[in-house]
Enzyme design. Structure first.
Site, PDB file in Angstrom:
ATOM      1  N   ALA A   1       0.872  -1.169   0.000  1.00  0.00           N
ATOM      2  CA  ALA A   1       0.000   0.000   0.000  1.00  0.00           C
ATOM      3  C   ALA A   1       0.915   1.226   0.000  1.00  0.00           C
ATOM      4  CB  ALA A   1      -0.875  -0.022   1.239  1.00  0.00           C
TER       5      ALA A   1
ATOM      6  N   GLY B   1       0.543  -4.851   0.900  1.00  0.00           N
ATOM      7  CA  GLY B   1      -0.643  -4.857   0.045  1.00  0.00           C
ATOM      8  C   GLY B   1      -0.399  -5.540  -1.292  1.00  0.00           C
TER       9      GLY B   1
ATOM     10  N   GLU C   1      -0.859  -9.082  -0.612  1.00  0.00           N
ATOM     11  CA  GLU C   1      -2.282  -9.267  -0.317  1.00  0.00           C
ATOM     12  C   GLU C   1      -3.118  -9.215  -1.601  1.00  0.00           C
ATOM     13  OE1 GLU C   1      -1.805  -6.102   2.655  1.00  0.00           O
ATOM     14  OE2 GLU C   1      -2.886  -7.403   4.027  1.00  0.00           O
TER      15      GLU C   1
ATOM     16  N   GLU D   1       4.660  -5.077   7.147  1.00  0.00           N
ATOM     17  CA  GLU D   1       3.991  -3.978   7.862  1.00  0.00           C
ATOM     18  C   GLU D   1       4.520  -3.803   9.279  1.00  0.00           C
ATOM     19  OE1 GLU D   1       2.473  -6.342   6.081  1.00  0.00           O
ATOM     20  OE2 GLU D   1       0.928  -5.456   4.803  1.00  0.00           O
TER      21      GLU D   1
HETATM   22  N1  CAA Z   1       4.651   3.156  -0.669  1.00  0.00           N
HETATM   23  C1  CAA Z   1       5.051   4.307  -1.221  1.00  0.00           C
HETATM   24  N2  CAA Z   1       6.196   4.418  -1.937  1.00  0.00           N
HETATM   25  C2  CAA Z   1       6.950   3.322  -2.076  1.00  0.00           C
HETATM   26  C3  CAA Z   1       6.589   2.082  -1.528  1.00  0.00           C
HETATM   27  C4  CAA Z   1       5.375   2.026  -0.797  1.00  0.00           C
HETATM   28  N3  CAA Z   1       4.906   0.885  -0.268  1.00  0.00           N
HETATM   29  N4  CAA Z   1       7.543   1.189  -1.827  1.00  0.00           N
HETATM   30  C5  CAA Z   1       8.475   1.833  -2.553  1.00  0.00           C
HETATM   31  N5  CAA Z   1       8.121   3.122  -2.708  1.00  0.00           N
HETATM   32  C6  CAA Z   1       8.849   4.192  -3.410  1.00  0.00           C
HETATM   33  C7  CAA Z   1      10.063   4.636  -2.630  1.00  0.00           C
HETATM   34  O1  CAA Z   1       9.691   5.574  -1.642  1.00  0.00           O
HETATM   35  C8  CAA Z   1      10.919   5.230  -3.725  1.00  0.00           C
HETATM   36  O2  CAA Z   1      10.417   6.494  -4.041  1.00  0.00           O
HETATM   37  P1  CAA Z   1      11.436   7.775  -4.129  1.00  0.00           P
HETATM   38  O3  CAA Z   1      12.327   7.444  -5.309  1.00  0.00           O
HETATM   39  O4  CAA Z   1      10.530   8.926  -4.359  1.00  0.00           O
HETATM   40  O5  CAA Z   1      12.202   7.808  -2.849  1.00  0.00           O
HETATM   41  C9  CAA Z   1      10.629   4.318  -4.924  1.00  0.00           C
HETATM   42  O6  CAA Z   1       9.384   3.669  -4.627  1.00  0.00           O
HETATM   43  C10 CAA Z   1      11.680   3.256  -5.126  1.00  0.00           C
HETATM   44  O7  CAA Z   1      11.836   2.548  -3.908  1.00  0.00           O
HETATM   45  P2  CAA Z   1      13.266   2.269  -3.222  1.00  0.00           P
HETATM   46  O8  CAA Z   1      14.221   3.367  -3.549  1.00  0.00           O
HETATM   47  O9  CAA Z   1      13.014   1.995  -1.771  1.00  0.00           O
HETATM   48  O10 CAA Z   1      13.683   0.958  -4.011  1.00  0.00           O
HETATM   49  P3  CAA Z   1      14.687  -0.182  -3.514  1.00  0.00           P
HETATM   50  O11 CAA Z   1      14.923  -1.052  -4.699  1.00  0.00           O
HETATM   51  O12 CAA Z   1      15.854   0.387  -2.802  1.00  0.00           O
HETATM   52  O13 CAA Z   1      13.849  -1.027  -2.405  1.00  0.00           O
HETATM   53  C11 CAA Z   1      11.883  -2.155  -1.542  1.00  0.00           C
HETATM   54  C12 CAA Z   1      12.727  -1.773  -2.791  1.00  0.00           C
HETATM   55  C13 CAA Z   1      12.674  -3.139  -0.661  1.00  0.00           C
HETATM   56  C14 CAA Z   1      10.605  -2.813  -2.043  1.00  0.00           C
HETATM   57  C15 CAA Z   1      11.570  -0.878  -0.720  1.00  0.00           C
HETATM   58  O14 CAA Z   1      11.034   0.099  -1.610  1.00  0.00           O
HETATM   59  C16 CAA Z   1      10.572  -1.081   0.391  1.00  0.00           C
HETATM   60  O15 CAA Z   1      10.897  -1.618   1.439  1.00  0.00           O
HETATM   61  N6  CAA Z   1       9.283  -0.621   0.183  1.00  0.00           N
HETATM   62  C17 CAA Z   1       8.254  -0.670   1.191  1.00  0.00           C
HETATM   63  C18 CAA Z   1       7.732  -2.062   1.399  1.00  0.00           C
HETATM   64  C19 CAA Z   1       6.658  -2.061   2.472  1.00  0.00           C
HETATM   65  O16 CAA Z   1       6.882  -1.746   3.617  1.00  0.00           O
HETATM   66  N7  CAA Z   1       5.417  -2.447   2.078  1.00  0.00           N
HETATM   67  C20 CAA Z   1       4.284  -2.497   2.987  1.00  0.00           C
HETATM   68  C21 CAA Z   1       3.507  -1.221   2.887  1.00  0.00           C
HETATM   69  S1  CAA Z   1       2.220  -1.085   4.123  1.00  0.00           S
HETATM   70  C22 CAA Z   1       0.981  -2.038   3.541  1.00  0.00           C
HETATM   71  O17 CAA Z   1       1.029  -2.579   2.472  1.00  0.00           O
HETATM   72  C23 CAA Z   1      -0.222  -2.134   4.472  1.00  0.00           C
HETATM   73  C24 CAA Z   1      -1.218  -3.184   4.104  1.00  0.00           C
HETATM   74  O18 CAA Z   1      -1.419  -4.184   4.727  1.00  0.00           O
HETATM   75  C25 CAA Z   1      -2.036  -3.026   2.953  1.00  0.00           C
END
Ligand code: CAA
Length: 257
Positions: A65, A108, A111, A131
């Site tokens: 998400a 998400g 999911e 999360e």
């Molecule tokens: N939401 C918003 N933006 C996100 C995102 C997310 N879930 N995941 C990645 N992005 C964005 C980053 O902020 C980044 O944007 P900027 O260039 O503007 O900084 C861009 O996508 C590229 O991401 P990274 O630079 O982090 O890429 P990476 O290759 O170094 O890492 C990754 C990849 C390991 C997937 C890392 O992006 C990450 O950990 N993302 C978050 C994963 C996460 O926590 N997901 C759960 C979200 S909460 C949820 O989903 C709740 C639910 O139950 C529904």
């Protein structure tokens, strides 16, 4: 129809939906949900379409998400607005939707893949419910669907630690039905979807409905539900056609009734 956050393409009887927010690794914001629901409901209503494939990019199916969209929200926004409840409309689609997952399927993203009817994984796929690292929990069904898909031990460990599962582990655990070379994933998923789209449409819906019933009922209720639906299918022209075609050693020609 063009959308802001997804691409939708028809390949004969198959609809290909591609999540398309590369700058955010396909993070699922409200616009993605609105676009997705519109596209999937249009697919479900279109008699020329028999199966859909939902995919992302080679790097990310969806990285979760949209954290930036959620970060400032409070209880009143989330509970009051019933945040994520719209995803129930994804699972209400009656025709099959296959998830073709390459790269990250996190939070998400994992999911959403599990909301689909089955998951085909690219060799580079990574599944996780991270999360916990954000100080929250899954909110789109992850704790429930992951536990049903892979059992308590792996689901609990993944939710509590945020550890990712690679494609091989996901296949062993029963989360994905098959692993494919990442570069061939979408084409193979489209072939599988075409195969399903070539089956009798009412039997396709009935098969989907009865397998899903296994997750909502006792065994006895599920078996009774299956049997009644099996009986009902004998009221269709396609049942007569399918069995006649077998006896006459020719392919069936379906009417969808
Ligand atoms: N939401 C918003 N933006 C996100 C995102 C997310 N879930 N995941 C990645 N992005 C964005 C980053 O902020 C980044 O944007 P900027 O260039 O503007 O900084 C861009 O996508 C590229 O991401 P990274 O630079 O982090 O890429 P990476 O290759 O170094 O890492 C990754 C990849 C390991 C997937 C890392 O992006 C990450 O950990 N993302 C978050 C994963 C996460 O926590 N997901 C759960 C979200 S909460 C949820 O989903 C709740 C639910 O139950 C529904």
């Amino acid at each position: 129809m063009t959308y802001e956050t997804i691409l939708v393409e028809r390949r004969g009887p198959v609809t290909l939906v591609t999540l398309n927010r590369p700058q955010a690794l396909n993070a699922l914001n409200s616009q993605v949900l609105a676009d997705l629901i519109h596209a999937l409901e249009a697919f479900d209503a279109d008699e020329s379409q028999g199966c859909a494939v939902l995919t992302g990019s080679e790097k990310a199916f969806a990285a979760g998400a949209d954290i930036k969209e959620m970060s400032t929200k409070g209880f009143a926004d989330m509970y009051g607005g019933n945040f994520f409840a719209g995803y129930d409309r994804v699972t209400a689609v009656r025709k099959p939707v296959i998830a073709a997952v390459a790269g990250y399927a996190l939070g998400g993203g994992c999911e959403l893949a599990m909301m689909c009817d089955f998951i085909l994984a690219g060799e580079n796929a990574k599944f996780g419910q991270p999360e916990i690292k954000l100080g929250v929990t899954p909110g789109m069904g992850g704790s429930q669907r992951l536990a049903r898909a892979v059992g308590k031990a792996k689901a609990m460990e993944m939710c509590l630690t945020g550890r990712m599962m690679d494609a091989a582990e996901a296949e062993r655990a029963g989360l994905v039905s098959r692993i494919l070379p990442t570069a061939e994933l979408v084409e193979e998923a489209l072939k599988t979807a075409e195969l399903i789209a070539g089956m009798a449409p009412l039997a396709v819906k009935a098969n989907k409905e009865m397998v899903n019933a296994a997750f909502e009922t006792t065994l006895a209720q599920g078996i009774a539900f299956e049997r009644r639906l099996f009986h009902a299918i004998f009221g269709t022209e396609d049942q007569k056609e399918g069995m006649a075609a077998f006896v006459e050693k020719r392919p069936g020609v379906w009417k969808g009734r």
